[in-house]
Write a protein that holds these residues in place. Structure first.
Motif, PDB file in Angstrom:
ATOM      1  N   MET A 162       0.874  -1.174   0.000  1.00  0.00           N
ATOM      2  CA  MET A 162       0.000   0.000   0.000  1.00  0.00           C
ATOM      3  C   MET A 162       0.911   1.223   0.000  1.00  0.00           C
ATOM      4  SD  MET A 162      -2.724   1.112   2.972  1.00  0.00           S
ATOM      5  CE  MET A 162      -1.828   0.322   4.286  1.00  0.00           C
ATOM      6  N   VAL A 163       0.742   2.104  -0.993  1.00  0.00           N
ATOM      7  CA  VAL A 163       1.555   3.325  -1.051  1.00  0.00           C
ATOM      8  C   VAL A 163       1.007   4.337  -0.041  1.00  0.00           C
ATOM      9  CG1 VAL A 163       2.143   5.326  -2.476  1.00  0.00           C
ATOM     10  CG2 VAL A 163       2.339   3.027  -3.421  1.00  0.00           C
ATOM     11  N   VAL A 164       1.899   4.872   0.800  1.00  0.00           N
ATOM     12  CA  VAL A 164       1.463   5.793   1.867  1.00  0.00           C
ATOM     13  C   VAL A 164       2.233   7.117   1.873  1.00  0.00           C
ATOM     14  CG1 VAL A 164       0.607   3.996   3.428  1.00  0.00           C
ATOM     15  CG2 VAL A 164       3.028   4.632   3.508  1.00  0.00           C
ATOM     16  N   GLY A 165       3.171   7.302   0.936  1.00  0.00           N
ATOM     17  CA  GLY A 165       3.934   8.554   0.932  1.00  0.00           C
ATOM     18  C   GLY A 165       5.013   8.514  -0.139  1.00  0.00           C
ATOM     19  N   ASN A 166       5.944   9.462  -0.066  1.00  0.00           N
ATOM     20  CA  ASN A 166       7.097   9.456  -0.972  1.00  0.00           C
ATOM     21  C   ASN A 166       8.320   9.043  -0.168  1.00  0.00           C
ATOM     22  OD1 ASN A 166       5.228  10.739  -2.633  1.00  0.00           O
ATOM     23  ND2 ASN A 166       5.996  12.787  -2.100  1.00  0.00           N
ATOM     24  N   ASN A 167       9.128   8.153  -0.706  1.00  0.00           N
ATOM     25  CA  ASN A 167      10.298   7.697   0.041  1.00  0.00           C
ATOM     26  C   ASN A 167      11.588   7.983  -0.723  1.00  0.00           C
ATOM     27  OD1 ASN A 167      11.716   6.609   2.133  1.00  0.00           O
ATOM     28  ND2 ASN A 167      10.654   4.646   2.118  1.00  0.00           N
ATOM     29  N   PHE A 168      12.723   7.919  -0.013  1.00  0.00           N
ATOM     30  CA  PHE A 168      14.006   8.240  -0.647  1.00  0.00           C
ATOM     31  C   PHE A 168      14.578   7.063  -1.431  1.00  0.00           C
ATOM     32  CE2 PHE A 168      15.131   6.549   3.480  1.00  0.00           C
ATOM     33  CZ  PHE A 168      16.274   5.796   3.244  1.00  0.00           C
ATOM     34  N   TYR A 169      13.931   5.905  -1.334  1.00  0.00           N
ATOM     35  CA  TYR A 169      14.332   4.792  -2.220  1.00  0.00           C
ATOM     36  C   TYR A 169      13.084   4.049  -2.696  1.00  0.00           C
ATOM     37  CZ  TYR A 169      13.685   1.359   1.605  1.00  0.00           C
ATOM     38  OH  TYR A 169      13.164   0.556   2.582  1.00  0.00           O
ATOM     39  N   ASP A 170      13.194   3.395  -3.860  1.00  0.00           N
ATOM     40  CA  ASP A 170      12.054   2.678  -4.429  1.00  0.00           C
ATOM     41  C   ASP A 170      11.898   1.303  -3.792  1.00  0.00           C
ATOM     42  OD1 ASP A 170      11.351   4.701  -6.125  1.00  0.00           O
ATOM     43  OD2 ASP A 170      12.402   3.877  -7.872  1.00  0.00           O
ATOM     44  N   CYS A 171      10.674   0.794  -3.859  1.00  0.00           N
ATOM     45  CA  CYS A 171      10.365  -0.538  -3.359  1.00  0.00           C
ATOM     46  C   CYS A 171      10.835  -1.584  -4.389  1.00  0.00           C
ATOM     47  CB  CYS A 171       8.856  -0.644  -3.149  1.00  0.00           C
ATOM     48  SG  CYS A 171       8.318  -2.201  -2.412  1.00  0.00           S
ATOM     49  N   ASN A 172      11.091  -2.804  -3.916  1.00  0.00           N
ATOM     50  CA  ASN A 172      11.429  -3.906  -4.829  1.00  0.00           C
ATOM     51  C   ASN A 172      10.385  -4.090  -5.925  1.00  0.00           C
ATOM     52  OD1 ASN A 172      13.736  -4.599  -3.452  1.00  0.00           O
ATOM     53  ND2 ASN A 172      12.682  -6.052  -2.109  1.00  0.00           N
ATOM     54  N   CYS A 173       9.148  -3.717  -5.630  1.00  0.00           N
ATOM     55  CA  CYS A 173       8.060  -3.928  -6.591  1.00  0.00           C
ATOM     56  C   CYS A 173       8.099  -2.903  -7.720  1.00  0.00           C
ATOM     57  CB  CYS A 173       6.700  -3.899  -5.888  1.00  0.00           C
ATOM     58  SG  CYS A 173       6.091  -2.239  -5.519  1.00  0.00           S
ATOM     59  N   GLY A 174       9.002  -1.931  -7.628  1.00  0.00           N
ATOM     60  CA  GLY A 174       9.137  -0.968  -8.717  1.00  0.00           C
ATOM     61  C   GLY A 174       8.465   0.368  -8.432  1.00  0.00           C
ATOM     62  N   ARG A 175       7.559   0.386  -7.436  1.00  0.00           N
ATOM     63  CA  ARG A 175       6.885   1.640  -7.137  1.00  0.00           C
ATOM     64  C   ARG A 175       7.617   2.381  -6.018  1.00  0.00           C
ATOM     65  NH1 ARG A 175       0.725   1.706  -6.580  1.00  0.00           N
ATOM     66  NH2 ARG A 175       1.038   0.221  -4.907  1.00  0.00           N
ATOM     67  N   ASN A 176       7.166   3.586  -5.739  1.00  0.00           N
ATOM     68  CA  ASN A 176       7.755   4.360  -4.650  1.00  0.00           C
ATOM     69  C   ASN A 176       6.692   4.596  -3.583  1.00  0.00           C
ATOM     70  OD1 ASN A 176       8.404   7.152  -3.249  1.00  0.00           O
ATOM     71  ND2 ASN A 176      10.319   6.335  -4.044  1.00  0.00           N
ATOM     72  N   GLY A 177       7.094   4.437  -2.313  1.00  0.00           N
ATOM     73  CA  GLY A 177       6.196   4.825  -1.227  1.00  0.00           C
ATOM     74  C   GLY A 177       5.427   3.684  -0.585  1.00  0.00           C
ATOM     75  N   CYS A 178       5.756   2.426  -0.922  1.00  0.00           N
ATOM     76  CA  CYS A 178       5.065   1.289  -0.301  1.00  0.00           C
ATOM     77  C   CYS A 178       5.338   1.268   1.205  1.00  0.00           C
ATOM     78  CB  CYS A 178       5.550  -0.033  -0.900  1.00  0.00           C
ATOM     79  SG  CYS A 178       5.034  -0.269  -2.608  1.00  0.00           S
ATOM     80  N   LEU A 179       4.332   0.857   1.973  1.00  0.00           N
ATOM     81  CA  LEU A 179       4.450   0.800   3.432  1.00  0.00           C
ATOM     82  C   LEU A 179       5.701   0.053   3.879  1.00  0.00           C
ATOM     83  CD1 LEU A 179       3.215   1.366   6.219  1.00  0.00           C
ATOM     84  CD2 LEU A 179       1.843  -0.706   5.983  1.00  0.00           C
ATOM     85  N   GLU A 180       6.062  -1.027   3.159  1.00  0.00           N
ATOM     86  CA  GLU A 180       7.212  -1.800   3.621  1.00  0.00           C
ATOM     87  C   GLU A 180       8.542  -1.079   3.437  1.00  0.00           C
ATOM     88  OE1 GLU A 180       6.980  -5.689   1.692  1.00  0.00           O
ATOM     89  OE2 GLU A 180       8.625  -5.158   0.379  1.00  0.00           O
ATOM     90  N   THR A 181       8.568  -0.004   2.654  1.00  0.00           N
ATOM     91  CA  THR A 181       9.800   0.782   2.556  1.00  0.00           C
ATOM     92  C   THR A 181       9.899   1.823   3.675  1.00  0.00           C
ATOM     93  OG1 THR A 181       8.890   2.473   1.065  1.00  0.00           O
ATOM     94  CG2 THR A 181       9.844   0.498   0.040  1.00  0.00           C
ATOM     95  N   PHE A 182       8.887   1.883   4.530  1.00  0.00           N
ATOM     96  CA  PHE A 182       8.912   2.802   5.674  1.00  0.00           C
ATOM     97  C   PHE A 182       8.975   2.060   7.015  1.00  0.00           C
ATOM     98  CE2 PHE A 182       6.628   5.461   2.511  1.00  0.00           C
ATOM     99  CZ  PHE A 182       7.410   6.596   2.560  1.00  0.00           C
ATOM    100  N   SER A 183       8.320   0.901   7.101  1.00  0.00           N
ATOM    101  CA  SER A 183       8.080   0.325   8.420  1.00  0.00           C
ATOM    102  C   SER A 183       8.499  -1.126   8.585  1.00  0.00           C
ATOM    103  CB  SER A 183       6.581   0.485   8.768  1.00  0.00           C
ATOM    104  OG  SER A 183       6.206   1.846   8.716  1.00  0.00           O
ATOM    105  N   SER A 184       9.302  -1.650   7.674  1.00  0.00           N
ATOM    106  CA  SER A 184       9.869  -2.991   7.843  1.00  0.00           C
ATOM    107  C   SER A 184      11.218  -2.863   8.538  1.00  0.00           C
ATOM    108  CB  SER A 184      10.051  -3.649   6.474  1.00  0.00           C
ATOM    109  OG  SER A 184      10.986  -2.908   5.715  1.00  0.00           O
TER     110      SER A 184
END
Lengths: 314, 314
Positions: A162-184
């Motif tokens: 689930m995308v929840v914001g903008n992050n400084f790195y992309d997710c493995n899935c190719g998108r930016n801002g996935c919850l797991e790039t913030f809280s894993s």
């Protein structure tokens, strides 16, 4: 009796589980994930047979075998994807059923863990619940009306994406801002690395990792935050901010009775839970109305085996 | 026969609806929202009585009255909140039932519109579906297993308040990044205003509004985008980006069979739909697997009255 198998990228754990969800006996073997699927399937077969024999059961006494996989399976138990194992379209259920003659059920590992918490953990008796497994990624399992919910095409409950914001790195899935790039755990490690690089006063955490960011891990970061280290606290604050935001999104969409936090990151325990609850209460949409309970998951590592076994019961 | 009432901030519409969801006869009156609830409830009562009489029904022939409200009601039909009307804890169902002697059912207007699309619109026969009403805000209605889904505490399906990014202005709800601040008519107007302020070459759109940004509206922006105006296209692109992102989030969580787009913004029709579908396909999580159908809602403004009537049938 039921058998549950937790097929992970590192280990395969299996256990004998009764209908109440009590884990009676278990053992595990290394996955050696780089081998071809057939060899791994044979190892699962042997592990299950050993388990049954050592516990003193007859094969006929096992009603079903459930398997939790780090990927996606269809209703017939074909593994569609399993990225960590490099599997694609592997007929896991058919192969094992042919060799063992016992019904086989397969589902995603996070979904299976949610089922375990529903059958005998913190979501027991709940009408609806969501388990978030906060590990190297973030998995999600949804229970609605006492049943596992995976959606119309079976592609739902991927809550980590689930995308929840903008992050400084992309997710493995190719998108930016996935919850797991913030809280894993991966996310908090990467963010702490970034803070350490950017800050002059590196504080306690830098000493604890002997100035080597390879030594960073989620537990250490939470421990340092508890001890008042500024960088660690900043990293925890960000993890909590986005986790709460994701939880509020889930409440605004599904409004479940219970939201449970599991996985390695949730080992930070009450410290993490209190921060999350405080943040959710402050930012929830209907401030004056009740929302679902946010709790720590109970079953830990055993959720995988127990939940897999419970697939057979469902 | 059923009666459906769509209680809006501007007008109260009511209609006679048969069990197939066909709207047989309707009329509407202004809400005059600033009055006290009692006066408005009396107007609803008189409107319903006129409707029944004019259509030639006896009161006994009306099985139930459903009311869609721009707010939240509990299971007993008490209106908990209704921000546009300034209502808080108004016993709407009890008051009307006492005066009319007919069972009264109340639910959120977006939920009711989803029910209409399920009973006789684009979600007919679907196992699960989500309607997004893209208006001045964004409302959401969820159908699961053929029933309206509002969650354990009744606070779910607030899809417009799913946070999907960072925005240049805050949402009315106090948070930043809610879907409705990116993809509602209000959102596209505010973003277009911002672009017009910042750009030197203001293009077609500026002429069409006679240099007065008070004249901006979503239809005009979409019309200008279709004609190739750069600023309008940029604004539409942003609306579509976040709407697609929100839809992918919904797929990653709930994976419904159908996602329908309704409300004023969806009047942009196939032009908008094609852009959204293209964007979702490009960014969906499981690229090789099927996802739910994304379609335009069918019932337009009538969804409110029809869906409210269908509450009685459910």
């Amino acid at each position: 009796m039921y058998v549950g198998v937790d097929l992970g990228g590192t280990n395969i754990a299996a256990g004998i589980v009764d209908e109440k969800g009590d884990l009676k006996y278990q053992k595990s073997i290394p996955t050696k994930a780089k081998r071809n699927p057939k060899e791994i399937i044979n190892d699962i077969r042997d592990l299950v047979l050993d388990l049954i024999k050592e516990y003193g059961l007859l094969k006929d006494e096992v009603e079903a075998i459930g398997i939790g996989i780090p990927g996606l399976a269809d209703e017939d138990g074909n593994v569609i994807f399993c990225v960590n194992l490099g599997w694609k379209n592997v007929p896991l259920a058919i192969s094992l059923n042919k060799q063992l003659g016992i019904p086989i059920y397969i589902d995603n590992d996070a979904t299976v863990a949610a089922l375990a918490e529903y059958e005998c953990g913190v979501m027991m008796g709940a009408e609806s619940g969501i388990l978030l497994t906060l590990g190297t990624g973030i998995g999600g399992g949804i229970i609605l009306n006492g049943k596992v919910y995976s959606g119309y095409n079976g592609v739902g409950s991927e809550i980590g994406h689930m995308v929840v914001g903008n992050n400084f790195y992309d997710c493995n899935c190719g998108r930016n801002g996935c919850l797991e790039t913030f809280s894993s755990s991966t996310a908090i490690i990467r963010y702490t690395e970034k803070l350490l690089k950017e800050s002059k006063n590196k504080g306690l955490i830098y000493k604890r990792i002997h100035c080597d960011s390879e030594e960073l891990n989620a537990k250490l970061i939470f421990d340092c935050a508890k001890m008042g280290d500024e960088i660690a606290q900043q990293a925890v604050k960000r993890l909590v901010k986005y986790l709460s935001l994701g939880i509020i999104n889930l409440i605004n969409i599904l409004d479940p009775q219970i939201i449970a936090l599991g996985g390695g990151v949730a080992n930070a325990g009450k410290y993490l839970l209190d921060l999350v609850i405080e943040d959710v209460k402050k930012n929830q949409y209907y401030k004056e109305l009740p929302i679902g309970k946010i709790v720590l998951a109970r079953l830990g590592n055993e959720a995988g085996v127990i939940g897999a076994a419970m697939l057979g019961k469902q």
